[in-house]
Design an enzyme around this catalytic site. Sequence first.
Site, short mmCIF file in Angstrom:
data_model
loop_
_atom_site.label_atom_id
_atom_site.label_comp_id
_atom_site.label_asym_id
_atom_site.label_seq_id
_atom_site.Cartn_x
_atom_site.Cartn_y
_atom_site.Cartn_z
N TRP A 1 -54.31 -52.32 41.57
CA TRP A 1 -53.18 -51.62 42.19
C TRP A 1 -53.49 -50.13 42.14
O TRP A 1 -54.44 -49.72 41.48
CB TRP A 1 -51.85 -51.95 41.53
CG TRP A 1 -51.59 -51.36 40.17
CD1 TRP A 1 -50.90 -50.23 39.87
CD2 TRP A 1 -52.02 -51.90 38.91
NE1 TRP A 1 -50.86 -50.04 38.51
CE2 TRP A 1 -51.54 -51.05 37.89
CE3 TRP A 1 -52.77 -53.01 38.52
CZ2 TRP A 1 -51.77 -51.26 36.54
CZ3 TRP A 1 -53.00 -53.24 37.17
CH2 TRP A 1 -52.50 -52.37 36.20
N TRP B 1 -52.90 -59.32 36.81
CA TRP B 1 -53.80 -59.42 37.96
C TRP B 1 -55.03 -60.26 37.65
O TRP B 1 -55.82 -60.57 38.55
CB TRP B 1 -54.20 -58.03 38.46
CG TRP B 1 -53.12 -57.40 39.31
CD1 TRP B 1 -52.43 -56.26 39.06
CD2 TRP B 1 -52.62 -57.89 40.57
NE1 TRP B 1 -51.52 -56.01 40.06
CE2 TRP B 1 -51.62 -57.00 41.00
CE3 TRP B 1 -52.91 -59.02 41.36
CZ2 TRP B 1 -50.93 -57.18 42.19
CZ3 TRP B 1 -52.21 -59.21 42.55
CH2 TRP B 1 -51.24 -58.29 42.95
N ASP C 1 -49.69 -49.78 33.67
CA ASP C 1 -48.84 -50.76 32.97
C ASP C 1 -49.79 -51.71 32.26
O ASP C 1 -50.38 -52.58 32.90
CB ASP C 1 -47.95 -51.52 33.95
CG ASP C 1 -47.05 -52.53 33.24
OD1 ASP C 1 -47.26 -52.75 32.02
OD2 ASP C 1 -46.17 -53.10 33.89
N THR D 1 -56.39 -52.66 30.53
CA THR D 1 -56.46 -52.11 31.89
C THR D 1 -57.28 -50.83 31.92
O THR D 1 -57.16 -49.98 31.03
CB THR D 1 -55.03 -51.83 32.42
OG1 THR D 1 -54.26 -53.04 32.33
CG2 THR D 1 -55.04 -51.36 33.86
N ASP E 1 -57.17 -54.69 35.82
CA ASP E 1 -57.06 -55.41 34.55
C ASP E 1 -58.42 -55.96 34.13
O ASP E 1 -59.25 -56.30 34.98
CB ASP E 1 -56.06 -56.57 34.69
CG ASP E 1 -54.63 -56.07 34.87
OD1 ASP E 1 -54.35 -54.93 34.47
OD2 ASP E 1 -53.80 -56.83 35.40
N TYR F 1 -55.31 -61.92 29.96
CA TYR F 1 -55.34 -60.46 30.17
C TYR F 1 -55.69 -59.76 28.86
O TYR F 1 -55.12 -60.06 27.81
CB TYR F 1 -53.97 -60.00 30.66
CG TYR F 1 -53.77 -58.50 30.54
CD1 TYR F 1 -54.32 -57.65 31.49
CD2 TYR F 1 -53.07 -57.95 29.47
CE1 TYR F 1 -54.17 -56.27 31.38
CE2 TYR F 1 -52.91 -56.58 29.36
CZ TYR F 1 -53.47 -55.74 30.32
OH TYR F 1 -53.32 -54.39 30.20
N1 ABN Z 1 -51.24 -55.47 35.18
C1 ABN Z 1 -51.01 -55.34 33.81
C2 ABN Z 1 -50.26 -56.48 33.24
C3 ABN Z 1 -50.92 -57.55 32.66
C4 ABN Z 1 -50.20 -58.59 32.15
C5 ABN Z 1 -48.83 -58.58 32.22
C6 ABN Z 1 -48.16 -57.50 32.79
C7 ABN Z 1 -48.89 -56.43 33.31
#
Ligand code: ABN
Length: 166
Positions: A94, A145, A69, A157, A113, A154
């Site tokens: 995760w 995360w 995700d 990932t 992340d 962020y």
């Molecule tokens: N773990 C990925 C993520 C980052 C920011 C927002 C939602 C999901």
Amino acid sequence: MFDARIETLARRMALTTSRRGMLARLGGLLVGTAALPLLPIDRARASTHTNPDQSDPTQCVYWKYCSMDGMLCSCCGGTSTDCPPGTQISKVSWVGTCRNGHDGRNYLVSYTDCCGRSSCGQCNCNANVGERPGYDMSVHNDINWCAANGETSYHCTISLIVGAAD
Ligand code: ABN
């Protein structure tokens, strides 16, 4: 007068069309329709449109991304296993279990992340196989995360194969 005309028309039709001819034409139509799928089509080209490459780490359908995700770092200046320059790896990950279609085996995969730059904004991938809500944090992906780091922005990932799951 009208009746006579209709009668003439009916007689003419009866002379020019036969039941056998009609059946032959209908048969030809049925055989032609059934043979349509046998016509030479470029199936290889067609399949690349319907089955994207599951071994390309820049594509969301890549087998290892089944519980992904986020934005794929492989599209954001990094690779599927390395954060892009200028970002830091999150302290929390995760996990998911993904099936590798090439050897038919399941693998435990960790997702982490990459933080410290604004969102890469490319190759968003939301696959979520086996994902669970926040009550089971180790398999919860719908959260930033990077919050575990001092640096909360962020970027993307990455994913690592931890080992065979069976
Ligand atoms: N773990 C990925 C993520 C980052 C920011 C927002 C939602 C999901």
